[in-house]
Design a protein around this motif. Structure first.
Motif, PDB file in Angstrom:
ATOM      1  N   HIS A  51      56.075  35.391  77.651  1.00 12.65           N
ATOM      2  CA  HIS A  51      55.442  35.365  79.571  1.00 12.65           C
ATOM      3  C   HIS A  51      53.989  34.574  79.289  1.00 12.65           C
ATOM      4  O   HIS A  51      53.639  33.903  79.717  1.00 12.65           O
ATOM      5  N   VAL A  52      53.460  35.204  78.413  1.00  8.90           N
ATOM      6  CA  VAL A  52      52.074  34.731  77.518  1.00  8.90           C
ATOM      7  C   VAL A  52      52.101  33.745  76.942  1.00  8.90           C
ATOM      8  O   VAL A  52      51.088  32.458  77.411  1.00  8.90           O
ATOM      9  N   ALA A  53      52.807  33.689  76.856  1.00  7.06           N
ATOM     10  CA  ALA A  53      52.919  31.432  76.340  1.00  7.06           C
ATOM     11  C   ALA A  53      52.872  30.797  76.895  1.00  7.06           C
ATOM     12  O   ALA A  53      52.492  29.786  77.075  1.00  7.06           O
ATOM     13  N   ASP A 103      56.020  50.156  77.599  1.00  2.00           N
ATOM     14  CA  ASP A 103      56.983  49.466  79.015  1.00  2.00           C
ATOM     15  C   ASP A 103      55.626  48.842  80.294  1.00  2.00           C
ATOM     16  O   ASP A 103      56.075  47.928  79.925  1.00  2.00           O
ATOM     17  N   VAL A 104      54.419  49.651  80.133  1.00  2.34           N
ATOM     18  CA  VAL A 104      53.006  49.744  81.302  1.00  2.34           C
ATOM     19  C   VAL A 104      52.549  48.084  80.400  1.00  2.34           C
ATOM     20  O   VAL A 104      52.517  47.343  80.869  1.00  2.34           O
ATOM     21  N   ALA A 105      52.465  48.271  79.342  1.00  6.65           N
ATOM     22  CA  ALA A 105      52.327  47.123  78.749  1.00  6.65           C
ATOM     23  C   ALA A 105      52.802  45.712  79.023  1.00  6.65           C
ATOM     24  O   ALA A 105      52.075  44.845  78.869  1.00  6.65           O
ATOM     25  N   LEU A 106      54.474  46.249  78.704  1.00  4.20           N
ATOM     26  CA  LEU A 106      55.257  44.692  77.791  1.00  4.20           C
ATOM     27  C   LEU A 106      54.400  44.421  79.975  1.00  4.20           C
ATOM     28  O   LEU A 106      54.724  43.074  80.461  1.00  4.20           O
ATOM     29  N   ALA A 107      54.993  45.282  80.851  1.00  9.47           N
ATOM     30  CA  ALA A 107      54.801  44.840  82.253  1.00  9.47           C
ATOM     31  C   ALA A 107      53.604  44.164  82.135  1.00  9.47           C
ATOM     32  O   ALA A 107      54.226  43.043  83.266  1.00  9.47           O
ATOM     33  N   LEU A 108      52.436  44.693  81.784  1.00  6.07           N
ATOM     34  CA  LEU A 108      51.567  43.550  82.483  1.00  6.07           C
ATOM     35  C   LEU A 108      51.242  42.156  81.883  1.00  6.07           C
ATOM     36  O   LEU A 108      50.861  41.273  82.407  1.00  6.07           O
ATOM     37  N   LEU A 109      52.260  42.438  80.859  1.00  5.09           N
ATOM     38  CA  LEU A 109      52.457  40.854  79.803  1.00  5.09           C
ATOM     39  C   LEU A 109      52.844  39.430  80.778  1.00  5.09           C
ATOM     40  O   LEU A 109      52.638  38.582  80.551  1.00  5.09           O
ATOM     41  N   TYR A 111      53.850  39.866  83.847  1.00  8.24           N
ATOM     42  CA  TYR A 111      53.592  39.650  85.565  1.00  8.24           C
ATOM     43  C   TYR A 111      52.892  38.587  85.130  1.00  8.24           C
ATOM     44  O   TYR A 111      52.146  37.372  85.989  1.00  8.24           O
ATOM     45  N   GLY A 112      51.604  39.079  84.577  1.00  8.01           N
ATOM     46  CA  GLY A 112      50.271  38.429  83.872  1.00  8.01           C
ATOM     47  C   GLY A 112      51.178  37.214  83.194  1.00  8.01           C
ATOM     48  O   GLY A 112      49.570  35.981  83.964  1.00  8.01           O
ATOM     49  N   GLY A 117      50.141  31.197  84.288  1.00 10.63           N
ATOM     50  CA  GLY A 117      50.719  30.206  84.207  1.00 10.63           C
ATOM     51  C   GLY A 117      51.107  29.129  85.075  1.00 10.63           C
ATOM     52  O   GLY A 117      50.766  27.908  85.079  1.00 10.63           O
ATOM     53  N   VAL A 118      51.367  30.123  86.294  1.00  8.16           N
ATOM     54  CA  VAL A 118      51.845  29.216  87.555  1.00  8.16           C
ATOM     55  C   VAL A 118      50.481  28.584  88.083  1.00  8.16           C
ATOM     56  O   VAL A 118      49.586  27.747  88.624  1.00  8.16           O
TER      57      VAL A 118
END
Length: 304
Positions: A51-53, A103-109, A111-112, A117-118
């Motif tokens: 998602h970050v990519a 899991d919180v850190a992954l969730a931030l990645l 959604y962010g 990207g959009v």
């Protein structure tokens, strides 16, 4: 005869030749890092990095648009690599300091990355539809440049992932023991994160960022059903990854289907079949940890 004529035409097509080369490279390299991520119970890390990519792709397009260039992979892929590496290192540092749960850190990645990207693709003058190829894969548009970029990143991933297998196995199997041996824990952790980011960047052209984690994890899950050591798990996963990528891509030549989705569904189908057949060939004495590689473990202890 008609089938063989079609198969010959497929292999003679420059588009399919490039696609098959990329499919093999991705199928082999993705499970290498997937093996380490599964061992460390970070199977969803690939999704977060993917998602970050996507944000990196949009950043590359935005930079190209500002320079008066037409959006192209020449800007998108480097942007994806930079953003993925940054996101992977960031989540590893957050995990190490323990300021928030994984899991919180992954969730931030998650959604962010999607939101960024959009938003950025809109600023670049494009629409969310422009990101579709990166969301779900677009191997049909693979160019010679894509092949060379994929080959370079795949060689880097395989070289480091295989050459440092013992150290990375120790890190994945027992971090405290690895620390006691004097190995650089932080460096190895960041190295795994960076290699995972590069793997995502390589694989997104084949299966897309939404499915990239599946290509890293499912072949490993299949291998765990049959392999009895860490080394065998990795080798089997690499073989399975290459086979499902090539087979899935070949199917899409005969039928108008999404290559990324076809590859992932095929891999999951193989997992289901192997899981169903496993009890028929398994003996009680074979009940062992598929992650454990006793030979590596013994050698590491002997070197301490």
């Amino acid at each position: 005869m008609a089938f063989f004529d079609t198969l010959t035409a497929m292999l003679a097509s420059p588009l399919m030749q490039r696609g098959l080369i990329v499919a093999v490279l991705v199928g082999i390299s993705a499970p290498v890092m997937g093996t380490y991520l599964v061992q460390r119970r970070l199977a969803l890390l690939g999704d977060g990095i993917g998602h970050v990519a996507l944000t990196g792709v949009a950043m590359g397009w935005l930079a190209g648009s500002a320079a008066g260039l037409t959006p192209h992979d020449l800007q998108a892929v480097p942007g994806a690599v930079i953003a993925a590496v940054f996101g992977a290192v960031l989540i590893e540092l957050v995990r190490e300091k323990g300021k928030t749960s994984e899991d919180v850190a992954l969730a931030l990645l998650f959604y962010g990355g999607i939101a960024g990207g959009v938003l950025l693709i809109g600023l670049a003058g494009g629409t969310a539809a422009n990101l579709t190829g990166y969301l779900f894969g677009s191997i049909s548009t693979v160019t010679e440049l894509d092949v060379w970029l994929t080959a370079a990143l795949a060689v880097l991933i395989l070289t480091i992932g295989l050459m440092l297998r013992r150290a990375l196995f120790a890190l994945s199997h027992d971090e405290e023991f690895t620390r006691a041996t004097g190995l650089p824990i932080r460096t190895l952790n960041i190295l795994v994160a960076v290699l995972a980011a590069l793997t995502v960047s390589v694989s997104m052209r084949v299966v897309g960022v939404l499915l990239v984690s599946a290509l890293m994890i499912v072949p490993v899950a299949i291998a765990q059903l049959t392999a009895r050591s860490f080394r065998a798990t990795m080798a089997t996963a690499m073989t399975v990854g290459a086979l499902v990528c090539v087979t899935g891509l070949s199917i899409t030549y005969f039928h108008l289907l999404s290559p990324g989705a076809t590859i992932v569904v095929l891999a999951i189908g193989v997992y289901a079949v192997v899981a169903l057949l496993r009890p028929l060939r398994r003996r009680p004495a074979e009940d062992s940890d598929p992650h454990l590689d006793a030979e590596d473990d013994v050698r590491l202890h002997e070197n301490t």
